[in-house]
Design a protein around this motif. Structure first.
Motif, short mmCIF file in Angstrom:
data_model
loop_
_atom_site.label_atom_id
_atom_site.label_comp_id
_atom_site.label_asym_id
_atom_site.label_seq_id
_atom_site.Cartn_x
_atom_site.Cartn_y
_atom_site.Cartn_z
N TYR A 17 0.89 -1.17 0.00
CA TYR A 17 0.00 0.00 0.00
C TYR A 17 0.92 1.20 0.00
CZ TYR A 17 -3.96 -2.96 1.22
OH TYR A 17 -4.95 -3.90 1.21
N VAL A 22 3.05 -4.88 2.74
CA VAL A 22 2.36 -5.68 3.76
C VAL A 22 2.49 -7.18 3.49
CG1 VAL A 22 0.75 -3.85 4.39
CG2 VAL A 22 0.13 -5.46 2.60
N SER A 42 -2.53 -9.28 14.67
CA SER A 42 -3.33 -8.35 13.87
C SER A 42 -2.42 -7.44 13.06
CB SER A 42 -4.20 -7.53 14.82
OG SER A 42 -4.84 -6.52 14.11
N GLY A 43 -2.75 -7.26 11.81
CA GLY A 43 -1.95 -6.40 10.94
C GLY A 43 -0.79 -7.12 10.29
N SER A 44 -0.69 -8.44 10.48
CA SER A 44 0.45 -9.16 9.92
C SER A 44 0.26 -9.47 8.44
CB SER A 44 0.69 -10.45 10.71
OG SER A 44 -0.48 -11.25 10.69
N GLY A 45 -0.94 -9.24 7.91
CA GLY A 45 -1.15 -9.43 6.47
C GLY A 45 -1.99 -10.65 6.13
N LYS A 46 -2.62 -11.28 7.12
CA LYS A 46 -3.39 -12.50 6.88
C LYS A 46 -4.55 -12.24 5.93
CE LYS A 46 -4.50 -12.93 11.25
NZ LYS A 46 -3.93 -11.70 11.83
N SER A 47 -5.33 -11.22 6.24
CA SER A 47 -6.48 -10.93 5.38
C SER A 47 -6.04 -10.54 3.99
CB SER A 47 -7.32 -9.78 5.97
OG SER A 47 -7.86 -10.17 7.20
N THR A 48 -5.02 -9.73 3.93
CA THR A 48 -4.53 -9.29 2.62
C THR A 48 -4.12 -10.49 1.78
OG1 THR A 48 -3.74 -7.28 3.70
CG2 THR A 48 -2.93 -7.71 1.49
N1 LIG Z 1 -6.67 -0.52 2.25
C1 LIG Z 1 -5.51 -0.43 2.92
N2 LIG Z 1 -4.73 0.66 2.78
C2 LIG Z 1 -3.57 0.76 3.45
N3 LIG Z 1 -3.11 -0.16 4.29
C3 LIG Z 1 -3.82 -1.28 4.48
C4 LIG Z 1 -5.08 -1.47 3.82
N4 LIG Z 1 -5.58 -2.65 4.19
C5 LIG Z 1 -4.70 -3.18 5.05
N5 LIG Z 1 -3.65 -2.37 5.23
C6 LIG Z 1 -2.48 -2.63 6.07
O1 LIG Z 1 -1.95 -3.86 5.69
C7 LIG Z 1 -1.48 -4.55 6.81
C8 LIG Z 1 -2.05 -5.93 6.83
O2 LIG Z 1 -3.44 -5.86 7.06
P1 LIG Z 1 -4.34 -7.18 7.16
O3 LIG Z 1 -4.04 -8.04 6.02
O4 LIG Z 1 -5.74 -6.72 7.32
O5 LIG Z 1 -3.84 -7.83 8.48
P2 LIG Z 1 -4.50 -8.98 9.35
O6 LIG Z 1 -5.64 -9.54 8.60
O7 LIG Z 1 -3.41 -9.96 9.57
O8 LIG Z 1 -4.91 -8.35 10.64
C9 LIG Z 1 -1.81 -3.72 8.02
O9 LIG Z 1 -0.67 -3.00 8.41
C10 LIG Z 1 -2.87 -2.80 7.52
O10 LIG Z 1 -2.80 -1.57 8.20
#
Ligand SMILES: Nc1ncnc2c1ncn2[C@@H]1O[C@H](COP(=O)(O)OP(=O)(O)O)[C@@H](O)[C@H]1O
Ligand SMILES: [Mg+2]
Lengths: 254, 220, 217
Positions: A17, A22, A42-48
């Motif tokens: 991003y 990420v 949380s924030g480790s990139g799992k969802s992404t």
């Molecule tokens: N739309 C976005 N714009 C900028 N940063 C993002 C966005 N979505 C997620 N992030 C960042 O990407 C990182 C990984 O997020 P995410 O995959 O949601 O983590 P998790 O699911 O492991 O909690 C985090 O640091 C989050 O702040």
């Protein structure tokens, strides 16, 4: 296609991003019928990562394959649209916030995709939807609008909705995180049932016990990299990495 | 596009625009008075006042302004009410917009948290003081917004007064159309005049809002 | 002074006028909703080259009186050699005028639909347009219903303005009665009552619809 190739294959997935990277190069193979859990802070990139698999997130680098077909193909414009829609029809996704369609009944939520995307007749699609609602234990809720359902019921409808497209794989993003504790088990039960039926699944979860029970393989992510992976007995019971140990310690202490 | 024509009629359009503004201003004055009275009645402790206020607002909002204008101007003489077109227009439009404004003003008042009212009353302030010192200042920004919106609606509505013979913008434009057969140019010129008036109102309201906005920043 | 017994012979005339008023409301209302949705979609998702000028044009509609717009349409079309019956000019003028207002409502309703809805639809394999059509727009419609309904009620009352163009609706038919009897008060009073009743009926129907929509949301 070929039974030897993994159902899902990720190679060198990177995602940024802006200047913030990420996902920093992730590889993963998930064979047909296998279940992979992804854990991590949380924030480790799992969802992404999970959302990259069906390209709800566009990745910066790497390759994604589903059943021998490259998901992030070189196609562009209309052609890519058609391609990715077809790919997504073969992958189910379940969201933390359910994302049920509030203006449709439970039955309509489940039947609309087969009807509109696979050209099934209304009768056919509804019969399928009824079977699936029964499978997730909601045979009597077909006529209910989402607003009338509990969180656990909503998530089970959402699973049925994804299954209605008869997907080759299912992606779960913290499917039980938004639920009251007493409603978690009913959803976990459905997921276990799918596991028993050899559904290929990637499950992002914060429930270590559940991950240990259902998965064949566990990925521990931190800061956009896979810190440690392996069978659940190893990663969850005898982690080799200090970061994994720290994470598990914190998590089990709660 | 006949630019020369527009230049020729511009002074007359300007004069008519002044008439439109006069009509809007007169209606606004009447409307504000009506709105305040209607809100006061609506918040009265006597059910009869509340009922009358509600009925008035319902009837006014439930019937077309054009019909109200016709009823007063053409029907008025039957009741001995002989008004000039301007008087009939200003009074009718004022009483009309007053009903709409009262709804907005009342809404702004009840949008203030009820706890504010209770706190003030618990300190021993009377109903009127509570309203004046605590509720109205907090309701002011929303009130201003609703007054602004309604003033714009009112100003556009003055065009209907042309149908009872008030020589304002739309009426003048129509007369020029009959004499020149250039509807596009003439109505466009009138339209521009309306746009300028409406823009001026909107800017004025925004100016007032930013004044109140500074007051609002002091809120907890 | 007042003599309402002049009215009964003209009951048919007034009733016919009321029916035309209802018809105009329905047609112009439908146009304002359909066109409103289209405008909202184009300004939200269309190319800047189209959406920006459209926003400017919207301001022209919002900043000038409906009556002036109707005149411009009526006489302007004639100037261009397009001879449209006053009825259709009126329906078009009203419909477009309110479409501009409805577009604003639909636009924010569409934007207020949860992002997860689009994601869920896309994850199932719906394309963007299909997702808009099946999921986003229906939900936005539910959200927009009370305000769009409100606009339709205002539109009902604005149909009276079409009498000025010579459309034989309620007001114009009353004027026919007036020119025969010279009893303006009685006739306009009756007209006001009829509008009030139509208005009540519409409020009641829209209120019911809004409550149903609310139950789903
Ligand atoms: N739309 C976005 N714009 C900028 N940063 C993002 C966005 N979505 C997620 N992030 C960042 O990407 C990182 C990984 O997020 P995410 O995959 O949601 O983590 P998790 O699911 O492991 O909690 C985090 O640091 C989050 O702040
Ligand atoms: Mg997450």
């Amino acid at each position: 296609m070929t039974s030897a190739a993994p159902m899902i294959r990720l190679r060198g997935i990177r995602k940024s991003y802006g200047s913030h990277e990420v996902l920093k190069g992730i590889d993963l193979d998930v064979d047909q019928g296998r279940i992979v859990s992804i854990i991590g802070p949380s924030g480790s990139g799992k969802s992404t990562l999970l959302r990259s698999v069906n390209m709800l997130e566009e990745i910066s680098h790497g390759e994604i394959w589903l059943d021998g077909v490259q998901v992030n193909s070189a196609l562009t414009g209309r052609a890519f649209e058609t391609h990715i829609n077809r790919i997504r029809q073969q992958m189910g996704m379940v969201f933390q916030q359910f994302n049920l369609f509030p203006h449709l009944t439970a039955l309509e939520n489940v039947s609309i995709a087969p009807m509109k995307l696979k050209g099934k007749s209304k009768a056919e699609a509804e019969a399928l939807a009824r079977t699936l609602l029964e499978k997730v234990g909601l045979a009597d809720k077909g006529g209910a609008y989402p607003a009338r359902l509990s969180g656990g019921q909503k998530q089970r409808v959402a699973i049925a909705r994804a299954l209605a497209m008869q997907p080759k794989a299912m992606l779960f993003d913290e499917a039980t995180s938004a639920l009251d504790p007493e409603l978690v088990d009913e959803v976990n039960l459905v997921m276990k049932q799918l596991a028993a039926e050899q559904m290929t699944m990637i499950i992002v979860t914060h429930e270590m016990r559940f991950a240990a029970e259902v998965s064949d393989h566990v990925l521990f992510m931190d800061g956009g990299v896979v810190v440690e992976q392996g069978p659940p007995e190893q990663v969850l019971k005898a982690p080799t990495q200090e970061r994994t140990r720290g994470f598990l310690r914190k998590h089990l202490a709660q | 596009m006949d630019v020369a024509l527009i230049q020729r009629i511009a002074p007359f359009i300007l004069e008519a625009a002044l008439k439109t503004m006069q009509l809007a201003a007169a209606s606004l004055a009447i409307g504000l008075a009506a709105a305040v009275a209607l809100v006061a009645a609506r918040m009265s402790r006597q059910a009869i006042w509340r009922g009358l206020s509600a009925a008035y607002v319902s009837v006014i909002r439930g019937t077309p302004l054009l019909v109200q204008l016709f009823l007063v101007f053409f029907g008025g003489p039957q009741l001995g009410l002989n008004l000039t077109p301007f008087q009939a227009g200003a009074i009718t439009m004022g009483l009309n917009i007053g009903a709409y404004m009262s709804v907005g003003l009342h809404g702004a008042i009840i949008a203030v948290e009820h706890g504010q009212y209770e706190a003030a009353r618990s300190l021993g302030f009377g109903r009127l003081d509570t309203m004046r010192l605590f509720i109205l200042p907090q309701a002011a920004p929303l009130m201003l917004r609703t007054l602004g919106v309604n003033t714009v609606i009112l100003t556009k509505g003055t065009a209907l007064a042309s149908t009872i013979g008030v020589v304002e913008l739309t009426y003048s434009a129509q007369r020029f159309v009959t004499s020149t057969y250039k509807p596009f140019e003439v109505f466009a010129a009138a339209g521009i005049a309306y746009l300028i008036i409406i823009l001026a109102i909107m800017l004025g309201i925004r100016g007032l809002e930013s004044l109140f906005g500074t007051a609002e920043r002091g809120r907890v | 002074m007042l003599d309402f017994s002049v009215l009964p012979p003209y009951a048919d005339l007034l009733a016919t006028g009321a029916l035309w008023t209802v018809l105009i409301t329905v047609l112009a209302g439908a146009l304002s909703v359909v066109l409103g949705v289209l405008l909202a979609l184009v300004t939200l998702y269309g190319p800047k080259l189209i959406s920006l000028p459209l926003r400017g044009i919207a301001f022209l509609f919002m900043g000038t009186p409906l009556l002036l717009q109707l005149y411009l349409l009526y006489y302007g079309l004639a100037q261009l050699g397009v001879l449209l019956p006053a009825f259709w000019t009126g329906v078009m003028g009203l419909g477009v005028h309110y479409a501009v207002y409805n577009a604003d409502i639909f636009r924010s309703a569409i934007q207020s639909v949860d992002e997860g809805q689009m994601e869920a639809a896309r994850s199932l394999g719906f394309g963007r347009t299909a997702a808009l059509r099946h999921f986003i727009i229906p939900q936005a419609t539910l959200t927009a219903l009370p305000q769009v309904g409100n606009n339709s009620i205002i539109l009902l009352k604005d149909t009276a303005v079409l009498s000025v163009l010579g459309v034989a609706e309620l007001v114009l038919n009353a004027q026919r009665g007036i020119s025969a009897t010279y009893r303006p008060f009685e006739f306009y009073f009756a007209v006001a009552v009829l509008y009030y009743l139509l208005n009540l009926a519409m409020e009641w129907a829209l209120g019911r619809a809004a409550r149903k929509a609310e139950a789903i949301r």
